[in-house]
Design an enzyme around this catalytic site. Structure first.
Site, short mmCIF file in Angstrom:
data_model
loop_
_atom_site.label_atom_id
_atom_site.label_comp_id
_atom_site.label_asym_id
_atom_site.label_seq_id
_atom_site.Cartn_x
_atom_site.Cartn_y
_atom_site.Cartn_z
N CYS A 131 89.65 -22.71 73.84
CA CYS A 131 90.36 -22.81 72.57
C CYS A 131 91.66 -23.59 72.74
O CYS A 131 92.64 -23.05 73.27
CB CYS A 131 90.64 -21.40 72.03
N CYS A 134 94.64 -22.17 70.71
CA CYS A 134 95.27 -20.99 71.31
C CYS A 134 96.12 -21.38 72.53
O CYS A 134 97.21 -20.87 72.70
CB CYS A 134 94.22 -19.98 71.78
N ASP A 135 95.58 -22.25 73.39
CA ASP A 135 96.19 -22.44 74.71
C ASP A 135 96.85 -23.80 74.92
O ASP A 135 97.55 -23.99 75.91
CB ASP A 135 95.13 -22.21 75.80
#
Ligand code: NAP
Length: 304
Positions: A131, A134-135
């Site tokens: 992701c 997200c990261d």
């Protein structure tokens, strides 16, 4: 007894929820995490009609959820652990809890596939990610590798250039699968370097990712890229484990339906990415959610 239980709260499930709550069915939507599904991992959606400037995945889902709740859809957070669909009175299990219903819509979506190479499991969350939304921000000023050649790999590579200094897009063939528009953007972005005809062999590091070992499939040569992050976007696998013995699935495990979203069992419908089909988009999931709700309503009527 419910009229309808919807399992999964992505665009397909939420749309089915909007239609069936608005049709005044006794309906509940069960979602194991927060509603949203894979859209929540999408930074920016620019091909969903009605938003000419695009919309964030988070906001799009938030709007869908609010719309469903406005019509009275009940959304509960719990994990569905099994279903019993042998008779017309169906049961949805969540641990020891049993929920009885006349009809079920399965909209459990799909999850990112893993490559299955040494280091992948070990460094998940420590440099290996599925992701970018997200990261991605953890890799400001770093170099990262993206694996895959489809729309997701292309979009997420472009997104990662906001943070990373260099993105190596590693694809196993010499031609990308992603749509041409995304390819044009990739080719004109000087932070992105395409590494074609290449597969990952292993992911190396001590406490976190330090390098990826790659292999050129044409020459057979292996080489190392020293990177801090490895983002894997090689497609998805359907979330159908609990349905596998009960419904007809295709050879990849996606649920087979007809055009009315009817599965092989009367009263059980499927919509969205979990379905066996050629195109997986938010717009197709939404259409199928509406169609599944319509078919479920007709089915429930027919029981009277
Ligand atoms: P995908 O289209 O299935 O592409 C997966 C990619 O990973 C392919 O390029 C494939 O290579 C490669 N791959 C598969 N297994 C591999 C392995 N073991 N090792 C290395 N590479 C591997 O998956 P996706 O990109 O996640 O897209 C899924 C669906 O969502 C598609 O229908 C896509 O159009 C849609 N989507 C749409 C949008 C959008 O419209 N904005 C955004 C994201 C996704 P090959 O090409 O050689 O098979």
């Amino acid at each position: 007894m419910y009229d309808l239980i919807i399992i999964g709260g992505g665009p397909a499930g939420l749309t089915a929820g909007i239609y069936s709550a608005r049709a005044r069915l006794r309906v509940i939507l069960i979602e194991r995490f927060a509603p949203g599904g894979q859209v929540l991992t999408t930074d920016w959606v620019e091909n969903y009609p009605g938003f000419p400037d695009g919309i964030s995945g988070f906001e799009l889902i938030d709007r869908m959820r609010k719309q469903a709740e406005k019509f009275g859809l009940l959304i509960e957070n719990k994990e569905v652990t099994g279903i019993d669909i042998k008779s017309s009175e169906k049961v949805v299990f969540s641990g020891k809890e049993e929920l009885k219903t006349k009809a079920i819509i399965i909209a459990t979506g799909a999850t990112p596939r893993k490559i299955g190479i040494p280091g992948e499991e070990e460094f998940t969350g420590k440099g290996v990610s599925y992701c970018a939304t997200c990261d991605g921000p953890f890799y400001r000023g770093e170099e990262v590798v993206v694996i895959g050649g489809g729309d997701t790999a292309a979009e997420e590579s472009l997104f990662l250039t906001r943070f990373a200094n260099r993105v190596y897009l590693v694809h196993r063939r010499n031609e990308l699968r992603a749509i041409k528009l995304l390819q044009e953007r990739l080719f004109s972005d000087d932070k992105i370097e395409l590494v074609l005809d290449t597969i990952p062999i292993s992911i190396k590091g001590k406490d976190s990712v330090e390098a990826v070992e790659l292999k050129n499939v044409k020459t057979g040569k292996t080489f190392i890229k020293n990177v801090k992050g490895v983002f894997v976007f090689i497609g998805t696998k359907p979330n159908t484990e609990i349905f596998s013995e009960k419904l007809k699935l295709d050879e990849q495990g996606f649920i087979v339906t007809n055009n009315n979203m009817e599965t092989s069992v009367p009263g059980v419908f499927a919509a969205g990415d979990v379905r066996s089909k050629p195109l997986r988009q938010i717009s197709t999931a939404v259409g199928e959610g509406a169609a599944a709700a319509f078919s479920a309503e007709k089915y429930i009527e027919s029981l009277k």
